[in-house]
Design a protein around this motif. Structure first.
Motif, PDB file in Angstrom:
ATOM      1  N   GLU A   1     -51.301 -15.988 -12.692  1.00  0.00           N
ATOM      2  CA  GLU A   1     -50.519 -17.058 -13.309  1.00  0.00           C
ATOM      3  C   GLU A   1     -49.620 -16.513 -14.409  1.00  0.00           C
ATOM      4  OE1 GLU A   1     -53.228 -19.997 -14.625  1.00  0.00           O
ATOM      5  OE2 GLU A   1     -53.804 -20.653 -12.605  1.00  0.00           O
TER       6      GLU A   1
ATOM      7  N   SER B   1     -45.648 -16.915 -15.067  1.00  0.00           N
ATOM      8  CA  SER B   1     -45.201 -17.550 -16.307  1.00  0.00           C
ATOM      9  C   SER B   1     -44.108 -16.746 -16.997  1.00  0.00           C
ATOM     10  CB  SER B   1     -46.389 -17.726 -17.260  1.00  0.00           C
ATOM     11  OG  SER B   1     -46.901 -16.475 -17.679  1.00  0.00           O
TER      12      SER B   1
ATOM     13  N   ALA C   1     -48.686 -22.131  -9.414  1.00  0.00           N
ATOM     14  CA  ALA C   1     -49.016 -20.715  -9.567  1.00  0.00           C
ATOM     15  C   ALA C   1     -48.999 -19.987  -8.247  1.00  0.00           C
ATOM     16  CB  ALA C   1     -50.399 -20.581 -10.214  1.00  0.00           C
TER      17      ALA C   1
END
Length: 672
Positions: free
Chosen positions: A230, A234, A669
């Motif tokens: 994730e 990000s 994700a």
């Protein structure tokens, strides 16, 4: 221009005094002789056009017609060219005597022209290559310095992400170039050449948009891996929506099945197979190969007994080190890299250098052996040897493999619990419904299965059993003996888990793996060519005739001929039904051959030089597809039809399903 006069052939001494505005620059279009190819030789990667009809020099000749356009893939030692024409799916061999029938398009160096297209990265000498995985060195004339503009605050002099710039570069350059590269997987001719010209630009953008290098340890648990996964997405937050759409679009392209590839699944009974000398096959069990299995016993004694003097002599014999000074530099580099585990790193790094030196000696013989085996329509890329500096990361490889082993154990537990939970739903049900539930409970969830793959990225195909189910060593009862047996890990202050770990280590205590120190790739134009190349490579070598005593005596006064042989020991077939679309995308599928290359001089008492090597047999554009999958961290398990189960760290509703908000977070994700 030197000072105030023109001095032809001299260097400019005062560049500021040069009348730049008065000079007339030549561009590629105006350089008629260069652009027309009048003085251009046939070199690798140049573009040629047929100006007179003639037959190619393949075993099955093809009439090359006027106007056909092709690109030179390779020039052999005799100067003959292997050319892939846009109008024919199989590459053609053209002898140098027929080069007069070809017209070479301009292949001059654009660096000599104003407003040129500079290369993205500097060329580094083979002995100075950085370790595998390190970033490529940006071209010395790079004036853009994109990474500094994205991750440095010029006003404050701090390392900070400039989100507006990152959004602009990501949405306007990175994502379109990635989509463009995916389009190149199915393109041909001029369109493919244009995409190839932008590939180095894509690699530059991809390298520069990554955050400054920081040490990232391999996750030891499934939850840590999900957090790292994730975090990877990000970092593309400023252009996350376009990044996600591009990623899903490329995954769809990689999942397209090419015509005829289903025929390759029957080349082997299982995805991982051992090949015996009689060409019979035996199913593999995920064992990691060991280079020590083919090395001489006296060489192995040097490393098992840890004799540093003999180790230096072994490395010097294969030219892995040049002198004692070079050897001391190697030792200091490993001591600085792993001061806490220097002894372990030294012997692992020395063993790698031994394989590296032997690979350099075997490389020309390996290349000749492969070229003698492949059919028309196949081309050998390489062979290549891993960078010498990889001895610096040998201990890191052990640490990484140790942490992966722990994550594999954690994923195994989670997979077993997941199957147990599914099996419990069959309680109280009868008939086909209960049978279906029990059958589903025996299948592993792709979310966990991707962490249980064995050597060669072979998918897990067995039934998930409870870990340690056959381990009877656990203590029972109470008291100090039971407590000592249950508490096996040492305190943190004296943690010796890395030193005592058997990760990346064979049964004899020497490093295992390292079969890719010397490797090659064979690119096949069609599925039929790939099948022929596979069959020809797997054929056993023809044993040489043993010389008579008279012949041996005659050869003693002359240079003895060298005998080369190559035999395949193991096969990993990504086109098999257990792999295809499960552990690999259709466009990234390959056939990995693990073999042994042996070189020895003909005669009595000759000691052979042997080493395990890898050969990848692939279809066109497979390497580009694998690069896209690696950069985007794409895996078929992410898009496999799952059981609609929530993440283990998420709460479930009353029916065992994740809430809508949690499902959206998981989809954002990439689905895990």
């Amino acid at each position: 221009w030197v000072g105030a006069v023109w001095a032809r052939g001299d260097y400019p001494r005062e560049p500021d005094t040069i009348p730049w505005g008065a000079l007339v620059y030549a561009d590629p279009e105006k350089a008629t002789r260069l652009y027309g190819g009048a003085i251009q030789p046939v070199i690798p990667n140049c573009v040629v056009n047929v100006v007179r009809e003639f037959n190619s020099d393949n075993d099955n000749p093809v009439l090359l017609q006027i106007g056909w356009r092709g690109r030179v893939r390779e020039l052999d030692s005799e100067g003959d060219a292997y050319i892939k024409f846009d109008n024919h799916e199989i590459g053609q061999l053209v002898f140098k005597e027929n080069f007069g029938n070809l017209q070479v398009e301009g292949n001059f160096n654009y660096e000599a022209f104003k407003g040129n297209w500079m290369p993205a990265f500097d060329e580094v000498a083979e002995r100075d290559l950085p370790p595998s995985g390190a970033r490529m060195t940006v071209f010395r004339g790079d004036q853009l310095q994109l990474a500094n503009r994205l991750f440095v605050d010029e006003a404050l002099g701090l390392c900070a992400v400039a989100e507006p710039r990152l959004k602009l570069i990501g949405s306007a350059l990175l994502c379109p170039l990635l989509t463009d590269a995916a389009r190149g997987l199915v393109a041909n001719g001029v369109e493919l050449d244009e995409i190839e010209e932008r590939r180095s630009w894509l690699q530059y953008i991809a390298t520069q948009t990554d955050e400054p290098h920081s040490e990232e340890l391999e996750p030891t648990t499934y939850q840590e891996w999900m957090a790292a996964f994730e975090h990877f997405h990000s970092r593309r937050g400023p252009f996350f929506e376009k990044w996600l759409n591009t990623r899903n679009s490329i995954a769809s392209t990689l999942g397209e099945v090419m015509p005829g590839v289903y025929e390759l699944r029957n080349l082997t009974p299982y995805a991982d197979m051992f090949l015996n000398e009689d060409l019979s096959m035996q199913k593999g069990k995920g064992q990691i190969p060991e280079q020590s299995s083919v090395l001489p016993a006296e060489t192995l004694l040097t490393f098992t007994r840890q004799d540093s003097t003999r180790a230096f002599l072994e490395l010097r014999r294969v030219n892995a080190v040049d002198s004692t000074e070079d050897f001391n530099t190697v030792v200091k580099g490993m001591a600085a890299k792993s001061p806490k585990y220097f002894a372990d790193h030294f012997w692992r790094g020395s063993f790698y250098l031994l394989l590296w030196g032997r690979a350099q000696l075997l490389l020309p013989y390996f290349e000749r052996e492969l070229k003698n085996r492949i059919p028309d329509g196949a081309m050998v890329i390489g062979p290549t040897v891993r960078p010498r500096s990889d001895y610096l990361i040998e201990h890191e490889r052990k640490v990484t493999e140790d942490r992966r082993t722990k994550r594999r154990e954690d994923a195994h537990w989670l997979a077993w619990r997941d199957c147990e939970r599914i099996a419990q739903k069959a309680v109280g049900r009868l008939g086909p419904e209960a049978t279906h539930i029990r059958a589903e409970a025996k299948k592993i969830n792709p979310r966990f299965g991707r962490h249980l793959r064995s050597w060669g990225n072979v998918a897990w195909t067995g039934e998930v059993k409870k870990p340690n189910a056959d381990d009877g060593s656990l203590a029972s009862g109470s008291g100090p003996p039971a407590a000592r047996m249950l508490k096996k890990e040492a305190p943190k202050a004296v943690d010796l888990s890395v030193k005592n770990s058997k990760a990346a280590t064979g049964s004899d205590g020497l490093p295992n793996g390292l079969t890719d120190v010397l490797k090659a790739q064979i690119v096949c134009d069609t599925v039929d060519v790939l099948r022929k190349a596979f069959e020809m490579l797997c054929k056993p070598p023809i044993p040489p005739k043993r010389p008579t005593p008279e012949q041996a005596k005659a050869m003693a006064d002359e240079e003895m001929p060298v005998i080369t042989s190559f035999r395949v020991l193991r096969i990993v077939n990504d086109f098999h039904k257990d792999q295809f679309g499960i552990a690999t995308f259709p466009r990234t599928a390959r056939i990995l051959l693990l073999g042994v290359i042996e070189v020895r001089q003909q005669g009595f008492g000759a000691v052979p030089l042997k080493q395990l090597v890898e050969v990848e047999v692939v279809l066109p554009r497979t390497s580009e597809a694998r690069w896209l999958a690696d950069y985007l961290r794409l895996d078929p398990a992410e898009y496999a039809p799952g059981r609609d189960l929530p993440m283990l760290d998420e709460e479930e509703d009353g029916e065992g399903n994740a809430t809508q908000q949690q499902q959206q977070r998981g989809a954002g994700a990439g689905g895990g």
